[in-house]
Each structure stands twice: as C-alpha cells, then as structure tokens.
Write an enzyme that holds these catalytic residues in place. Structure first.
Site, short mmCIF file in Angstrom:
data_model
loop_
_atom_site.label_atom_id
_atom_site.label_comp_id
_atom_site.label_asym_id
_atom_site.label_seq_id
_atom_site.Cartn_x
_atom_site.Cartn_y
_atom_site.Cartn_z
N ASP A 119 40.36 43.12 42.56
CA ASP A 119 41.07 43.07 41.29
C ASP A 119 40.44 41.98 40.44
OD1 ASP A 119 42.81 43.49 39.27
OD2 ASP A 119 44.62 43.00 40.39
N ALA A 120 39.46 42.37 39.64
CA ALA A 120 38.66 41.39 38.91
C ALA A 120 38.70 41.64 37.41
CB ALA A 120 37.22 41.43 39.41
N LYS A 121 39.10 42.84 37.00
CA LYS A 121 39.26 43.21 35.59
C LYS A 121 38.06 42.79 34.75
CE LYS A 121 44.25 43.54 35.91
NZ LYS A 121 44.54 42.94 37.23
N ARG A 122 36.87 43.08 35.24
CA ARG A 122 35.66 42.76 34.51
C ARG A 122 35.42 43.76 33.39
NH1 ARG A 122 36.59 38.63 37.36
NH2 ARG A 122 34.97 37.62 38.57
N ASP A 138 44.03 39.17 32.19
CA ASP A 138 44.97 39.61 33.23
C ASP A 138 46.36 39.08 32.88
OD1 ASP A 138 46.04 40.56 35.71
OD2 ASP A 138 44.08 40.30 36.62
#
Lengths: 318, 318
Positions: free
Chosen positions: A141-144, B146
């Site tokens: 879960d890095a939301k790059r 996030d």
C-alpha cells in the site's frame, strides 16, 4: 557464452530459456540482475502466477475475503512491545502474521508506517515481508503515481526490491503513469477510485471523477491485472463503480475503525471475476487487545471479520 | 521536572520554551523525540524560516529560478561512475551539487530513483541530502497521498526522518489528506495540478479538474505553504491555473528533455508572491555530458538554464 547484464549491483539469476539462438555467437543467455535491498533478502525475480488467480486461491483456501493491513504504529503496540528498539515492530508484525495467516487472503503493509521509522523501518518491512507465508499475497500500500521514467523506478522498487505481489496507485496523472507497473504481468495494481475519507468529496466525487476513473481503468485492463480501491463508507456508490467497471476486482478499506458497512460493501462490490472483493481491516485486528493476549485477540477479531464477510457473499453468485 | 516523551526510538532535543507552567508540577518541559534514519544524520527538528521565504532568498542570492532534479539512474551515469558499488550514485550527486549549488535555488531529489536501489539507495539519498548547502532548499519529490493517519506517517518520514524543506503531493484523495503535511508550517507542499505527461488528458483535463484543484488549494492555503505543480508543456493552460490560484507558487517541470517552453512557462506562471516560479530541470543538467567533463558540462547547462530563465522574468513585475 555472451551474457547481457544491466549494469546494476546485486545478485545474478539465470533465465530459464535462452533469449537468442544465434549460431554465430553460440547462443545468448539472458541474465537478470536484481536489486536486493539487503543481505539475505529473498529473490523476487521469478515469474509468478497472475495476482488475481493467486488471490482467488488464497480466498478459497482460507475461506476468507479478509486482508489485514500491517500498519504498525510504535505508540500503539500492545504491552509486550512497549519498550525496546524499533525492531520490536517487526516482532509484533511477525506475531500478528503468525496468529492470522490461516484466516486471511492477503496482507497489506502500508509503506508510510515503515518509512516514518527511517532506514530501520525499512528493515522492519523486510522482516515483515519475510514472515508472510508464500501462498498469501502481499499488497504494497504505497499509493505511488508519477510520470513514465519515474514510475519505472517505483515499480522496480515495489516489485523487484521488495517483491510485493500488488501495489496501490494514484490515478491522478493518467493511464501512462500506471503502465510501468502493469507491465509486470504477474503482479497487479489497485488504483484509487473512491476512498473512505471525508476528502473524497473534494476531487473524487465532483464531476463523477471516480466513475471516470473506474470506466477508463476497466477499458485499460488488457492484462487482467488492474483492481480499484473503493471505500466501504461509500454506500450506494460502490454499486455504481461496479457497473462502471464490471470486471475489475475491488480492494475495500474503511471497514472496522472507519465505520464502513461490511455487508453493503461486499454485496455492492461482488463481481464474477475471481478475487472480485477483498476487504481490508487494519487497526481493529492489530490493536484488538493492548494486553499480553494481543495475538489471541487479533486472531479472534480476524476470524470474526472472516466469518462475517463470508456470510455476505451473494448466494447465487458465491 | 516532568517530561512528555512520545515513546519512540531516537535522539532527544529539548524545546526552547516550557509548554506549561503549572506551579503544582513545577513546570512541564516539552521534549521532541525525533526519528533518525541512521547514525550521524543531522537533526531535522529545528523550526525553519517559512519555505517560500527561504526559496525566495535562494532565488535572489543565486539570481536563479532553476531547480535541479536529482534523479540519478545508475545506467546513465557518466564515465567516471560507470563501475563500482551503488554508492557511486552518491558520489555522482555530490559532484553535481558541488558544480551547481551557486546556480540553483533548490534541489529536487525524486524518491523513486533512490527507492529503486533498495536500502543502499536510501543511504545514497542520505549522503545526497547532506551534500546540499544549508541555504539551498530541498524539495522531496515523492508525490505521496493517503488518508489522515497514514499521511501523518508520510509527513514524518519526509520532514522529520529526511528533513526535506518541501514535498510534492497528489491531490486525488482530497484536502484532508494534505493537512498532515501542511501542519508543518515551516515546510511546504507542492500539489500536483496539471502535469507535463500525455496522461494529463485522462483525468486532469476532463471537467477542468486541474482548475478545480488550483482553486480549492488557493482557498485552502491559510498558512502560506501550498504550491502547485504545473507542467511546462501545458502552454496556454498555465495562465489559467495562475488565474485560478493567483497567490500560489508554481513548481514547473517539463523543461529540457520533456520539451516544454521555458519562456512561456515563466511568463504565464509569474505571480506577485516571492518564489512564485521555480522551474525544474533534471536530465538535461545531470547528463549534459557522459564523459569525464560531466561536472563542467552540468555547470554550463545549469548556468544556461539559469540565465535563460532570468531573461524571461516579466520586467514590470520582476
């Protein structure tokens, strides 16, 4: 024998088949050079079964739609981990994984929590990943999200350095920014669509941006390795996203501490494709007890979520 | 004396003033506990002059709107750095910084390039940051985004662990996801608005999302520490963003290798606020020469960009 080596700095792994059979040269063997984050880290270059097949198998095996988010906050750890160096976070994660691995279908470590602990935190992440059994997929879960050549570097970091099976990405900069991740055909990307936080009203909802994202990604999914992140607090809208992207699997956070309804989420999100629904819970499992019984409590909480979610699978479809 | 300590794991730095003077308790002294990534890393907890003031001072001092992106690809390094361990990347960055520090107003290391090199890459990043002179601000190009408690961790990572002066963020998940970064009043966040890649047409342009982002952030900027990322390839639209957010400073990538016009970018973006325009160039400076003269070539390229950009400052405003 000639070898083709990318000038890098780590371990060497031979390819299974020669990539050229030029008789003049006597055959050209591809060598993959992998970036390894630290001594002893497992090799991550082997091609895997496609992510959503692996996920579906894990869901079948453990009869579970549950993903546990490994988001450890050193300030919140239970009694046995209150004191000591930062590697106590790794020991806590290892205990959580040991207590829940037969009850979940995936783990989702959130990179932020490890990055906040500095370089030592990345070693915690390394030990955490090593503790996950091979048959349970890991979602980074890095939301790059960044342009082409930068996205390539992030993809290499997530999939090769860390060996994750899937990653979360932000769609804002467009489809070309997702492509370097999707090029790893055995891995998958869950792309942010409609999130569980209040700020979803700022840019996701106006102009139905979330449906534009869902629809565009549904059409873009030529390799079958795109999923969507859809928050469990968005009741009524989850089914809109399902209509806009009938074939994409959903990763659903927001159940538990964030208060989303698991029943509505599963029922609105359910689809025909294997692995169509994966529900993430983090804090309600990790911190189910602050005492010495934290592992038993985490196991009990995970099993309750697991059973509850199984009960919501539509009968005619499940 | 009572102390309030967040149970963390690193160095301790006393606050300058007591935060409570309860006579019953004899005074309460706040202690900030900082997370330090590795031995010897400089302390990053001291409050700084607001970012855009620091940037404006650096722009005045070096007569430069130029930001150099430190995005080192080990495969592209010039001749003196072709072989050896991964720390050659740090030596390359150090040489680039030494050759250009009096010609730029900021450096922008892109986190992806360091993460792709594993844990050793984070040590490269550490050495790179240490090589930047104190009066030149550092923008962490990390494009994070996030929900609340996770964003807090990312903010801690970027501003406390790494000590960056500013960060790039994605707006997709909404204003509440930016807040934990903006709470660091002495730092700043450049938020993605309209980017230079072809994929900008997928989600940024439809429904004028980029103007919605610009306008919302302009209104949200109560602390004066928000900027926007606006690509230099978006000619004609940069001035629309300027109208939508008259007071926000712009970080403008896309000049150089990506082909954007520096003249139009500076002229459309120019605003009244100090530091209103910062133009980033990465590859055209870093890889100006692949030979032993790489540092001289990088310096010459940076100086050319610097002079060119200065020439485009609107006279009546500059």
């Amino acid at each position: 024998m000639l070898v083709r080596v990318r000038p890098s700095h780590a371990l060497i792994e031979p390819a299974k088949e020669p990539i050229s059979q030029d008789p003049q040269r006597g055959g050209l063997l591809e060598i993959r050079v992998l970036t390894i984050p630290a001594k002893g880290h497992k090799l991550n270059g082997m091609k895997r079964e496609p992510f959503f097949q692996r996920l579906a198998k894990a869901q079948e095996r453990n009869q579970s739609l549950l993903c546990v988010g490994l988001d450890p906050d050193p300030d919140k750890l239970p009694a046995p981990f209150k004191r000591g160096g930062i590697q106590r976070v790794a020991r806590f994660n290892q205990a959580i994984i040991k207590a829940t691995a037969d009850l979940v279908s995936a783990y989702k470590p959130n990179w932020a929590f490890y990055e906040a602990l500095g370089l030592e935190g990345m070693r915690v992440l390394e030990k955490t990943l090593e503790a996950v059994p091979r048959h349970v997929p890991v979602i980074a879960d890095a939301k790059r999200g960044d342009i082409g050549n930068t996205a390539e570097s992030y993809a290499r970091a997530i999939f090769e350095v860390w060996g994750a099976d899937a990653v979360t990405l932000s769609p804002y900069m467009g489809l070309d920014t997702l492509e370097p991740f999707l090029a790893y055909e055995d891995r998958a990307a869950y792309v942010l669509c409609l999130t569980s936080n209040p700020g979803a009203e700022d840019f996701e909802l106006p102009g139905l941006m979330y449906l534009r994202v869902a629809s565009a990604l549904g059409q873009h999914d030529t390799r079958g390795n795109i999923g969507l992140v859809v928050g469990a607090t968005q009741l009524g809208r989850i089914q809109e996203v399902r209509k806009a992207a009938p074939n994409l699997p959903f990763l659903i956070p927001g159940v538990g501490t964030q208060g989303g309804s698991a029943r509505a989420a599963v029922q609105e999100a359910w689809g025909d494709r294997p692995g169509s629904v994966l529900v993430n819970v983090s804090r309600s499992v990790l911190y189910a007890s602050s005492g010495n019984d934290f592992a038993e409590a985490a196991r009990a909480a995970a099993d309750n979520f697991r059973k509850e979610l199984q009960g919501y699978i539509p009968r005619e479809k499940g």
